[in-house]
Write a protein that holds these residues in place. Structure first.
Motif, PDB file in Angstrom:
ATOM      1  N   ALA A 151      62.246  35.912 -35.383  1.00  0.00           N
ATOM      2  CA  ALA A 151      60.711  36.980 -34.894  1.00  0.00           C
ATOM      3  C   ALA A 151      61.483  37.531 -35.172  1.00  0.00           C
ATOM      4  O   ALA A 151      60.569  39.389 -35.456  1.00  0.00           O
ATOM      5  N   GLU A 152      62.853  38.282 -35.211  1.00  0.00           N
ATOM      6  CA  GLU A 152      62.719  39.901 -35.888  1.00  0.00           C
ATOM      7  C   GLU A 152      62.223  40.239 -37.221  1.00  0.00           C
ATOM      8  O   GLU A 152      61.825  41.904 -37.499  1.00  0.00           O
ATOM      9  N   LYS A 153      61.766  39.619 -38.189  1.00  0.00           N
ATOM     10  CA  LYS A 153      61.614  39.644 -39.137  1.00  0.00           C
ATOM     11  C   LYS A 153      60.355  39.807 -39.287  1.00  0.00           C
ATOM     12  O   LYS A 153      59.217  40.490 -39.963  1.00  0.00           O
ATOM     13  N   ARG A 154      59.316  39.136 -38.170  1.00  0.00           N
ATOM     14  CA  ARG A 154      57.644  39.387 -38.339  1.00  0.00           C
ATOM     15  C   ARG A 154      58.118  40.473 -37.657  1.00  0.00           C
ATOM     16  O   ARG A 154      56.706  40.673 -37.732  1.00  0.00           O
ATOM     17  N   TYR A 155      58.346  40.824 -36.414  1.00  0.00           N
ATOM     18  CA  TYR A 155      57.881  42.454 -35.939  1.00  0.00           C
ATOM     19  C   TYR A 155      58.128  43.329 -36.852  1.00  0.00           C
ATOM     20  O   TYR A 155      57.283  44.311 -36.470  1.00  0.00           O
ATOM     21  N   MET A 156      59.171  43.358 -37.711  1.00  0.00           N
ATOM     22  CA  MET A 156      59.279  44.292 -38.281  1.00  0.00           C
ATOM     23  C   MET A 156      57.631  43.854 -39.675  1.00  0.00           C
ATOM     24  O   MET A 156      57.592  45.332 -40.880  1.00  0.00           O
ATOM     25  N   GLN A 157      57.334  42.786 -39.279  1.00  0.00           N
ATOM     26  CA  GLN A 157      56.145  42.923 -41.071  1.00  0.00           C
ATOM     27  C   GLN A 157      54.321  43.395 -40.391  1.00  0.00           C
ATOM     28  O   GLN A 157      53.993  44.074 -39.380  1.00  0.00           O
ATOM     29  N   TYR A 158      53.545  43.612 -41.271  1.00  0.00           N
ATOM     30  CA  TYR A 158      52.640  44.084 -41.131  1.00  0.00           C
ATOM     31  C   TYR A 158      51.149  42.945 -41.053  1.00  0.00           C
ATOM     32  O   TYR A 158      51.464  41.949 -41.278  1.00  0.00           O
ATOM     33  N   PRO A 159      50.107  43.331 -40.098  1.00  0.00           N
ATOM     34  CA  PRO A 159      49.340  42.100 -39.915  1.00  0.00           C
ATOM     35  C   PRO A 159      48.589  41.764 -41.675  1.00  0.00           C
ATOM     36  O   PRO A 159      48.942  40.065 -41.631  1.00  0.00           O
ATOM     37  N   PHE A 160      48.758  42.302 -43.264  1.00  0.00           N
ATOM     38  CA  PHE A 160      48.192  42.080 -44.059  1.00  0.00           C
ATOM     39  C   PHE A 160      49.521  41.075 -44.641  1.00  0.00           C
ATOM     40  O   PHE A 160      48.910  39.690 -45.481  1.00  0.00           O
ATOM     41  N   GLU A 161      50.663  40.780 -43.863  1.00  0.00           N
ATOM     42  CA  GLU A 161      52.195  40.130 -44.574  1.00  0.00           C
ATOM     43  C   GLU A 161      51.637  38.915 -43.616  1.00  0.00           C
ATOM     44  O   GLU A 161      52.394  37.592 -43.792  1.00  0.00           O
ATOM     45  N   MET A 162      50.775  38.271 -42.765  1.00  0.00           N
ATOM     46  CA  MET A 162      50.813  37.017 -42.069  1.00  0.00           C
ATOM     47  C   MET A 162      49.413  36.406 -42.318  1.00  0.00           C
ATOM     48  O   MET A 162      47.950  37.255 -43.079  1.00  0.00           O
ATOM     49  N   SER A 163      49.871  35.223 -41.692  1.00  0.00           N
ATOM     50  CA  SER A 163      48.137  34.065 -42.326  1.00  0.00           C
ATOM     51  C   SER A 163      48.108  34.481 -40.704  1.00  0.00           C
ATOM     52  O   SER A 163      48.336  34.737 -39.656  1.00  0.00           O
ATOM     53  N   GLY A 164      46.025  33.719 -40.787  1.00  0.00           N
ATOM     54  CA  GLY A 164      45.245  33.970 -39.874  1.00  0.00           C
ATOM     55  C   GLY A 164      46.475  33.511 -38.375  1.00  0.00           C
ATOM     56  O   GLY A 164      45.878  33.744 -36.761  1.00  0.00           O
ATOM     57  N   GLY A 165      46.501  32.315 -38.643  1.00  0.00           N
ATOM     58  CA  GLY A 165      47.147  31.436 -37.590  1.00  0.00           C
ATOM     59  C   GLY A 165      48.516  32.522 -36.555  1.00  0.00           C
ATOM     60  O   GLY A 165      48.090  32.244 -35.832  1.00  0.00           O
ATOM     61  N   MET A 166      49.338  32.867 -37.460  1.00  0.00           N
ATOM     62  CA  MET A 166      49.951  33.881 -36.562  1.00  0.00           C
ATOM     63  C   MET A 166      49.625  35.392 -36.507  1.00  0.00           C
ATOM     64  O   MET A 166      50.033  35.520 -35.537  1.00  0.00           O
ATOM     65  N   ALA A 185      40.052  34.932 -23.524  1.00  0.00           N
ATOM     66  CA  ALA A 185      39.860  34.301 -25.082  1.00  0.00           C
ATOM     67  C   ALA A 185      38.914  34.559 -25.514  1.00  0.00           C
ATOM     68  O   ALA A 185      38.334  33.064 -25.421  1.00  0.00           O
ATOM     69  N   ASP A 186      38.183  34.873 -26.663  1.00  0.00           N
ATOM     70  CA  ASP A 186      37.198  35.423 -27.407  1.00  0.00           C
ATOM     71  C   ASP A 186      37.032  34.477 -28.414  1.00  0.00           C
ATOM     72  O   ASP A 186      37.966  35.140 -29.279  1.00  0.00           O
ATOM     73  N   GLU A 187      36.743  33.412 -28.585  1.00  0.00           N
ATOM     74  CA  GLU A 187      36.742  31.905 -29.844  1.00  0.00           C
ATOM     75  C   GLU A 187      38.181  32.308 -29.956  1.00  0.00           C
ATOM     76  O   GLU A 187      38.073  32.563 -31.634  1.00  0.00           O
ATOM     77  N   PRO A 188      39.033  31.973 -29.678  1.00  0.00           N
ATOM     78  CA  PRO A 188      40.165  31.815 -29.772  1.00  0.00           C
ATOM     79  C   PRO A 188      41.005  31.141 -31.447  1.00  0.00           C
ATOM     80  O   PRO A 188      42.171  31.470 -32.354  1.00  0.00           O
ATOM     81  N   ALA A 198      44.433  23.539 -32.605  1.00  0.00           N
ATOM     82  CA  ALA A 198      45.341  22.469 -31.984  1.00  0.00           C
ATOM     83  C   ALA A 198      46.508  22.992 -31.581  1.00  0.00           C
ATOM     84  O   ALA A 198      46.910  23.340 -30.620  1.00  0.00           O
ATOM     85  N   GLN A 199      47.308  23.649 -32.388  1.00  0.00           N
ATOM     86  CA  GLN A 199      48.695  24.605 -32.215  1.00  0.00           C
ATOM     87  C   GLN A 199      48.344  26.063 -31.122  1.00  0.00           C
ATOM     88  O   GLN A 199      48.807  26.126 -30.094  1.00  0.00           O
ATOM     89  N   ILE A 200      46.778  26.726 -31.893  1.00  0.00           N
ATOM     90  CA  ILE A 200      46.717  27.264 -30.706  1.00  0.00           C
ATOM     91  C   ILE A 200      46.933  27.188 -28.667  1.00  0.00           C
ATOM     92  O   ILE A 200      46.523  27.952 -27.538  1.00  0.00           O
ATOM     93  N   ILE A 204      48.093  28.580 -25.706  1.00  0.00           N
ATOM     94  CA  ILE A 204      47.743  28.407 -24.099  1.00  0.00           C
ATOM     95  C   ILE A 204      46.878  28.050 -23.612  1.00  0.00           C
ATOM     96  O   ILE A 204      47.459  28.759 -22.610  1.00  0.00           O
ATOM     97  N   LYS A 205      47.761  26.355 -23.509  1.00  0.00           N
ATOM     98  CA  LYS A 205      47.831  25.726 -22.214  1.00  0.00           C
ATOM     99  C   LYS A 205      49.281  26.025 -21.602  1.00  0.00           C
ATOM    100  O   LYS A 205      49.254  26.026 -20.453  1.00  0.00           O
ATOM    101  N   GLY A 206      50.221  26.253 -22.399  1.00  0.00           N
ATOM    102  CA  GLY A 206      51.603  25.942 -22.029  1.00  0.00           C
ATOM    103  C   GLY A 206      51.400  27.333 -21.122  1.00  0.00           C
ATOM    104  O   GLY A 206      52.249  27.201 -20.273  1.00  0.00           O
ATOM    105  N   LEU A 207      51.446  28.123 -21.754  1.00  0.00           N
ATOM    106  CA  LEU A 207      51.849  29.567 -20.849  1.00  0.00           C
ATOM    107  C   LEU A 207      50.839  29.514 -20.254  1.00  0.00           C
ATOM    108  O   LEU A 207      51.307  30.070 -18.687  1.00  0.00           O
ATOM    109  N   GLN A 208      49.848  28.796 -19.916  1.00  0.00           N
ATOM    110  CA  GLN A 208      48.963  29.367 -18.838  1.00  0.00           C
ATOM    111  C   GLN A 208      50.087  28.587 -17.889  1.00  0.00           C
ATOM    112  O   GLN A 208      49.543  28.644 -16.368  1.00  0.00           O
ATOM    113  N   LYS A 209      50.725  27.626 -17.507  1.00  0.00           N
ATOM    114  CA  LYS A 209      51.275  26.354 -16.938  1.00  0.00           C
ATOM    115  C   LYS A 209      52.079  27.084 -16.666  1.00  0.00           C
ATOM    116  O   LYS A 209      52.383  27.523 -15.602  1.00  0.00           O
ATOM    117  N   GLU A 210      52.778  27.998 -17.470  1.00  0.00           N
ATOM    118  CA  GLU A 210      54.185  28.366 -17.132  1.00  0.00           C
ATOM    119  C   GLU A 210      53.782  30.151 -16.180  1.00  0.00           C
ATOM    120  O   GLU A 210      54.582  30.043 -16.132  1.00  0.00           O
TER     121      GLU A 210
END
Length: 337
Positions: A151-166, A185-188, A198-200, A204-210
């Protein structure tokens, strides 16, 4: 609100977009309700008005080139709000805080020259009044919760350093950062491979329930609808042609367009024949319809379909459809009984 169990009620919403080619009647009088704590799907072909109608909930269109009519009632924490007539300064207080959106393409939705974590923290500071350190701490905890690791490393990254899923997870983090009552969620899962999709969806389902958040999912994919949604609105040419529970739509579809969509969906078995398609193309929306918009492509059309707009018919338990054929069949059934 007509129903206290609803988080959102849309009544006869029309959205007209002013363009150099003339007025586009993108949404032509839709009615749509979303219950508290449910996931509601909006499905249909490209250009049917899915994104336009849901962006109208947050008034994200250019107000100088857009005309809204109708009503959008939202159950805000401060009481019921009517969004169509709401001043922009009041709408800005709701955006991101009580109603949030996961946009279709995270690469273009995020600022490319700003670190991903700071973009999420900026919204939290603006909406919740937290300090920079408090906002960062909250973002890191949120990143960990939704699988953005480390999480801390990802916080400091720019968008181009991440994959589409991330990047899509960062968009979800941003949308959920202020714990909204309604998430759009517009075509998430667009442009993501099957495993990440499937992961995304599971996320979304898990967070909606939580969090108990109500969710609107816009998609072309009937598989996504079947996987995560409780209820569905089927849109065609700026109109809702059928609405009901997932079981209603998949097990007992009534509108010819809904049936055609289901029949054109790829099947698991190999039948050795060509996949069925819907002949023709959706209409351009440069004029309002006098007849059923699906009539030119419908195998069941009659003369009345070409000349008169169908009324929405209540089929029971919240299942509705707008079709002359259904109305004539229901009259015959009543006559027989």
């Amino acid at each position: 609100m007509d129903n206290k169990n609803n988080i959102l009620e849309i009544k006869d919403l029309c959205v007209n977009l002013m363009t150099v080619r003339g007025i586009i009647y993108a949404v032509q009088g839709i009615n749509l309700n979303v219950k508290k704590g449910e996931i509601h799907g909006v499905v249909g072909e490209s250009g049917c008005g899915k994104s336009v109608s849901t962006k109208a909930i947050m008034k994200l269109h250019d107000d100088k080139k857009t005309e809204y009519t109708g009503e959008i009632h939202f159950a805000s924490k401060d009481g019921e709000k009517e969004i169509v007539e709401m001043p922009l300064k009041d709408m800005q207080k709701i955006r991101g805080d009580e109603i949030a959106m996961i946009f279709q393409d995270p690469m273009t939705a995020l600022n490319p020259i700003m670190k991903a974590g700071e973009q999420v923290a900026e919204q939290i500071r603006a909406k919740k009044g937290l300090s920079k350190a408090e906002a960062k701490e909250k973002v890191i905890k949120l990143f960990e919760k939704i699988g953005i690791q480390p999480a801390e490393k990802r916080y400091m990254q720019y968008p181009f350093e991440m994959s589409g899923g991330m990047l899509q997870r960062v968009m979800i983090a941003m949308a959920l950062s202020c714990e909204p009552k309604l998430l759009i969620a517009d075509e998430p899962t667009t442009a993501l491979d099957v495993t990440i999709q499937a992961q995304i969806l599971e996320l979304i389902k898990g967070l909606q329930k939580e969090f108990g958040t109500s969710v609107i999912i816009i998609t072309h994919d009937l598989g996504v609808i079947a996987e995560v949604c409780d209820s569905v609105s089927v849109m065609y040419a700026g109109k809702v042609v059928e609405n009901g529970s997932v079981l209603d739509i998949f097990d007992n579809p009534k509108h010819p367009y809904t049936k055609a969509l289901l029949e054109s969906n790829p099947k698991e078995e190999d039948s050795g024949t060509y996949m069925k398609t819907i002949q023709g193309a959706p209409p351009l929306l440069y004029e309002k319809f006098t007849g059923c918009p699906f009539a030119p492509r419908c195998e069941r059309k009659t003369n009345i379909c070409l000349s008169k707009l169908p009324h929405t018919i209540e089929l029971g338990n919240g299942h509705t459809a707008a079709c002359h054929c259904i109305l004539s069949e229901s009259k015959k059934i009543k006559e027989v009984s």
